[in-house]
Design a protein around this motif. Structure first.
Motif, PDB file in Angstrom:
ATOM      1  N   TRP A 177     -59.810   9.718-121.542  1.00 26.66           N
ATOM      2  CA  TRP A 177     -60.846  10.014-122.545  1.00 26.66           C
ATOM      3  C   TRP A 177     -61.896   9.030-122.984  1.00 26.66           C
ATOM      4  O   TRP A 177     -61.356   8.053-123.145  1.00 26.66           O
ATOM      5  CB  TRP A 177     -60.072  10.789-123.713  1.00 26.66           C
ATOM      6  CG  TRP A 177     -59.414  11.965-123.250  1.00 26.66           C
ATOM      7  CD1 TRP A 177     -58.017  11.864-122.833  1.00 26.66           C
ATOM      8  CD2 TRP A 177     -59.563  13.081-123.458  1.00 26.66           C
ATOM      9  NE1 TRP A 177     -57.511  13.140-122.817  1.00 26.66           N
ATOM     10  CE2 TRP A 177     -58.385  14.076-122.962  1.00 26.66           C
ATOM     11  CE3 TRP A 177     -60.811  13.899-124.034  1.00 26.66           C
ATOM     12  CZ2 TRP A 177     -58.401  15.315-123.278  1.00 26.66           C
ATOM     13  CZ3 TRP A 177     -60.731  15.315-123.920  1.00 26.66           C
ATOM     14  CH2 TRP A 177     -59.481  15.979-123.645  1.00 26.66           C
ATOM     15  N   ARG A 178     -63.175   9.531-122.974  1.00 29.04           N
ATOM     16  CA  ARG A 178     -64.069   8.470-123.447  1.00 29.04           C
ATOM     17  C   ARG A 178     -65.171   9.314-124.167  1.00 29.04           C
ATOM     18  O   ARG A 178     -65.347  10.671-123.905  1.00 29.04           O
ATOM     19  CB  ARG A 178     -64.526   8.015-122.269  1.00 29.04           C
ATOM     20  CG  ARG A 178     -65.421   8.353-121.456  1.00 29.04           C
ATOM     21  CD  ARG A 178     -66.095   7.581-120.305  1.00 29.04           C
ATOM     22  NE  ARG A 178     -66.990   8.502-119.175  1.00 29.04           N
ATOM     23  CZ  ARG A 178     -68.210   8.180-119.568  1.00 29.04           C
ATOM     24  NH1 ARG A 178     -68.909   7.326-120.357  1.00 29.04           N
ATOM     25  NH2 ARG A 178     -69.149   8.878-118.750  1.00 29.04           N
ATOM     26  N   PHE A 179     -65.973   8.404-125.039  1.00 29.99           N
ATOM     27  CA  PHE A 179     -67.202   8.975-125.682  1.00 29.99           C
ATOM     28  C   PHE A 179     -68.289   8.498-124.620  1.00 29.99           C
ATOM     29  O   PHE A 179     -68.524   7.552-124.286  1.00 29.99           O
ATOM     30  CB  PHE A 179     -67.235   8.259-127.022  1.00 29.99           C
ATOM     31  CG  PHE A 179     -66.320   8.669-128.078  1.00 29.99           C
ATOM     32  CD1 PHE A 179     -66.872   9.680-128.737  1.00 29.99           C
ATOM     33  CD2 PHE A 179     -65.481   7.996-128.492  1.00 29.99           C
ATOM     34  CE1 PHE A 179     -65.951  10.195-129.792  1.00 29.99           C
ATOM     35  CE2 PHE A 179     -64.838   8.374-129.511  1.00 29.99           C
ATOM     36  CZ  PHE A 179     -64.793   9.499-130.251  1.00 29.99           C
ATOM     37  N   ASP A 180     -69.091   9.781-124.297  1.00 29.26           N
ATOM     38  CA  ASP A 180     -70.296   9.586-123.408  1.00 29.26           C
ATOM     39  C   ASP A 180     -71.173   8.746-124.103  1.00 29.26           C
ATOM     40  O   ASP A 180     -71.842   8.913-125.217  1.00 29.26           O
ATOM     41  CB  ASP A 180     -70.678  10.905-123.244  1.00 29.26           C
ATOM     42  CG  ASP A 180     -71.860  10.851-121.995  1.00 29.26           C
ATOM     43  OD1 ASP A 180     -73.026  10.210-122.542  1.00 29.26           O
ATOM     44  OD2 ASP A 180     -71.655  10.997-120.821  1.00 29.26           O
ATOM     45  N   PRO A 181     -71.766   7.781-123.454  1.00 28.23           N
ATOM     46  CA  PRO A 181     -72.688   6.623-124.106  1.00 28.23           C
ATOM     47  C   PRO A 181     -74.067   7.398-124.327  1.00 28.23           C
ATOM     48  O   PRO A 181     -74.808   6.773-125.222  1.00 28.23           O
ATOM     49  CB  PRO A 181     -72.747   5.415-123.153  1.00 28.23           C
ATOM     50  CG  PRO A 181     -72.483   5.982-121.835  1.00 28.23           C
ATOM     51  CD  PRO A 181     -71.236   7.151-122.077  1.00 28.23           C
ATOM     52  N   GLY A 182     -74.373   8.419-123.665  1.00 29.77           N
ATOM     53  CA  GLY A 182     -75.664   8.913-123.779  1.00 29.77           C
ATOM     54  C   GLY A 182     -75.876  10.239-124.810  1.00 29.77           C
ATOM     55  O   GLY A 182     -76.636  10.175-125.536  1.00 29.77           O
ATOM     56  N   THR A 183     -74.527  10.794-124.855  1.00 27.69           N
ATOM     57  CA  THR A 183     -74.526  12.014-125.945  1.00 27.69           C
ATOM     58  C   THR A 183     -73.420  11.651-127.040  1.00 27.69           C
ATOM     59  O   THR A 183     -73.395  12.464-128.127  1.00 27.69           O
ATOM     60  CB  THR A 183     -74.038  13.074-125.283  1.00 27.69           C
ATOM     61  OG1 THR A 183     -72.770  13.004-124.783  1.00 27.69           O
ATOM     62  CG2 THR A 183     -75.171  13.586-124.045  1.00 27.69           C
ATOM     63  N   GLY A 184     -72.665  11.014-126.993  1.00 29.46           N
ATOM     64  CA  GLY A 184     -71.480  10.582-127.964  1.00 29.46           C
ATOM     65  C   GLY A 184     -70.632  11.614-127.647  1.00 29.46           C
ATOM     66  O   GLY A 184     -69.520  11.631-128.523  1.00 29.46           O
ATOM     67  N   ASP A 185     -70.543  12.668-126.651  1.00 32.90           N
ATOM     68  CA  ASP A 185     -69.481  13.392-126.638  1.00 32.90           C
ATOM     69  C   ASP A 185     -68.159  13.051-126.167  1.00 32.90           C
ATOM     70  O   ASP A 185     -68.147  11.861-125.298  1.00 32.90           O
ATOM     71  CB  ASP A 185     -69.694  14.657-125.563  1.00 32.90           C
ATOM     72  CG  ASP A 185     -70.874  15.631-125.873  1.00 32.90           C
ATOM     73  OD1 ASP A 185     -71.418  15.401-127.130  1.00 32.90           O
ATOM     74  OD2 ASP A 185     -71.613  16.531-125.173  1.00 32.90           O
ATOM     75  N   LEU A 186     -67.194  13.583-126.632  1.00 35.58           N
ATOM     76  CA  LEU A 186     -65.644  12.858-126.306  1.00 35.58           C
ATOM     77  C   LEU A 186     -64.989  13.841-125.159  1.00 35.58           C
ATOM     78  O   LEU A 186     -64.626  15.114-125.433  1.00 35.58           O
ATOM     79  CB  LEU A 186     -64.589  12.913-127.443  1.00 35.58           C
ATOM     80  CG  LEU A 186     -63.428  12.421-127.411  1.00 35.58           C
ATOM     81  CD1 LEU A 186     -63.134  11.177-126.506  1.00 35.58           C
ATOM     82  CD2 LEU A 186     -62.590  12.523-128.743  1.00 35.58           C
ATOM     83  N   GLY A 187     -65.019  13.316-124.179  1.00 38.20           N
ATOM     84  CA  GLY A 187     -64.479  13.947-122.858  1.00 38.20           C
ATOM     85  C   GLY A 187     -63.557  13.674-122.104  1.00 38.20           C
ATOM     86  O   GLY A 187     -63.343  12.177-121.966  1.00 38.20           O
ATOM     87  N   HIS A 188     -62.780  14.313-121.275  1.00 39.22           N
ATOM     88  CA  HIS A 188     -61.908  13.837-120.235  1.00 39.22           C
ATOM     89  C   HIS A 188     -62.449  13.413-118.875  1.00 39.22           C
ATOM     90  O   HIS A 188     -63.697  13.894-118.604  1.00 39.22           O
ATOM     91  CB  HIS A 188     -60.700  14.822-119.894  1.00 39.22           C
ATOM     92  CG  HIS A 188     -59.757  14.181-119.044  1.00 39.22           C
ATOM     93  ND1 HIS A 188     -59.447  14.198-117.781  1.00 39.22           N
ATOM     94  CD2 HIS A 188     -58.483  13.833-119.565  1.00 39.22           C
ATOM     95  CE1 HIS A 188     -58.318  13.591-117.487  1.00 39.22           C
ATOM     96  NE2 HIS A 188     -57.716  13.415-118.529  1.00 39.22           N
TER      97      HIS A 188
END
Length: 426
Positions: free
Chosen positions: A44-55
């Motif tokens: 899981w990671r925070f997307d560097p562009g949106t901040g969304d936390l996804g798999h």
């Protein structure tokens, strides 16, 4: 803060063969769930562009933002449709349900009673590379039994973005091998189990509620006209936005929380569960800040009909603006004008038809539980209680369960409890 809502008057003792089996299943496996920093999430990671936390697979779910009018908040976005399947069979002339002792990481007591199948598409397509989902073939192959119920229903509109599951009940005549974690339970005994705090999980309750719609009449046109008018008045467009654009929320190494400390937080956990399809994983969970109160005010008409006071509830995650919910539903950010009156009635002798503490969805929510009530309002609530409220016949509401997106998940839980365990007036 205590995680236990105001005391509910419920049965707390299990006895007989079921109690022995249940205690054995709770002892049989060594489960662990521990909170971890976001940095320890695996895959899981925070997307560097949106901040969304996804798999990293793009599957399971994503913690992102949602905007509806002036309201902006984090939500759980899980676009895939899960399967909540209940297998039933007549044994010695009595209808039985095949129920499962299932561990979920967010359950306050770890193990609860779930349907035969409770799986997201990511689970049953084995994105996690785990074992196959037991009994799934009874619901994937329409030739294996008689379909009694098959409908799409929503989950919590305050926390999920348009999430829905396929609620399916299949009757079988097969000799089904029963795994140790599963048990045939007479449908007549499920009502008793619905009075035990945190035993029957949310997914079982919603599937059981859908069973009520099989022989109920269709809703009257006046009820549908009123509900459509409410949705038209509340019409608004919901859009997903980047988590980093949601104002008033702070991300720390261990949680995502609102700066005013209300509503909910998002946290991370590490899990081991030897009897699950995947035996170890990490994931985010949404944690409500406080227990909820979910209640219907009820009355009996001069004609002997049971009526419930429903509220049309627009929520940020609803697929079609609003769904019909209980009279009171705290913990989701809505104003609850009848909360005080409901709790006062619940304290009066002879008013309570149903009262127990039940957990919400344990696969995505951390220690989320509510006190579920049905309370006899008698003559204390006027007929005209506001444009978003309406007295509705229980039979007509049950008929709506044949269709999707009319009754929210809290209302479905209460209808299951009232129909199967109600009448135990205190």
């Amino acid at each position: 803060m205590s995680r236990v809502p105001m005391t509910a008057r419920t049965s707390t003792v299990l006895d007989g063969d079921f109690a022995e089996w249940w205690a054995g299943r709770c002892r049989a496996h060594r489960f662990t769930v521990r909170r971890i920093p976001f940095a320890e999430l695996d895959a899981w990671r925070f997307d560097p562009g949106t901040g969304d936390l996804g798999h990293r697979s793009g599957r399971f779910f994503t913690v992102c933002g949602a905007r509806a009018g002036a309201d902006v908040q984090p939500v759980l976005h899980q676009p895939e449709i899960g399967v909540l399947g209940l297998l039933v069979k007549r044994i010695d002339g009595v209808t039985h349900c095949l129920l499962q002792a299932k561990m979920e990481p967010g359950n306050v007591n770890t193990v609860q009673l779930s349907p035969t199948v409770q799986a997201t598409r990511s689970n049953y397509t084995r994105v996690h590379r785990g074992a196959p989902v037991r009994y799934l073939d009874h619901f994937a192959d329409p030739g294996r039994g008689r379909v009694l119920v098959d409908t799409l229903q929503s989950e919590h509109g305050a926390w999920f973005h348009r999430k829905r599951n396929r609620n399916v009940i299949v009757e079988t005549d097969e000799d089904v091998p029963v795994h140790d974690d599963f048990r045939w339970v007479p449908l007549s005994e499920v009502g008793t189990l619905l009075t035990v705090p945190n035993l029957v999980n949310m997914d079982t309750r919603t599937v059981l509620a859908c069973l009520l719609g099989r022989h109920a009449p269709e809703a009257d046109p006046a009820l549908l006209n009123w509900f459509t008018d409410v949705k038209a008045r509340h019409d608004r467009t919901t859009a997903l936005v980047g988590l980093d654009t949601v104002p008033g929320w702070l991300r720390t190494p261990t949680e995502l929380r609102s700066t005013d400390g209300t509503g909910f937080t998002v946290l991370a956990v590490s899990v081991t569960a030897p009897n699950r399809e995947a035996t170890a994983w990490t994931q985010p969970l949404l944690a409500p800040e406080a227990p909820g109160v979910v209640a219907f005010l009820a009355r009996t008409t001069t004609a002997g009909r049971t009526q419930l006071l429903v509220r049309a509830r627009p929520e940020i995650g609803c697929r079609d603006v609003a769904e019909l919910g209980p009279t009171v539903q705290t913990g989701t950010g809505q104003d609850e004008p009848l909360l005080t009156a409901t709790l006062a009635l619940a304290a009066a002798p002879g008013r309570v038809w149903y009262d127990t503490v039940l957990s919400e969805e344990g696969g995505r929510l951390w220690h989320a539980e509510s006190r579920y009530l049905v309370v006899d309002a008698g003559e204390t609530v006027p007929s005209d209680v506001g444009a978003d409220f309406r007295w509705a016949d229980l039979a007509a509401l049950s008929g709506l369960l044949r269709h999707s997106y009319y009754l929210n998940v809290q209302a479905r839980s209460l209808l299951a409890g009232l129909a199967m365990a109600g009448g135990r007036r205190s």
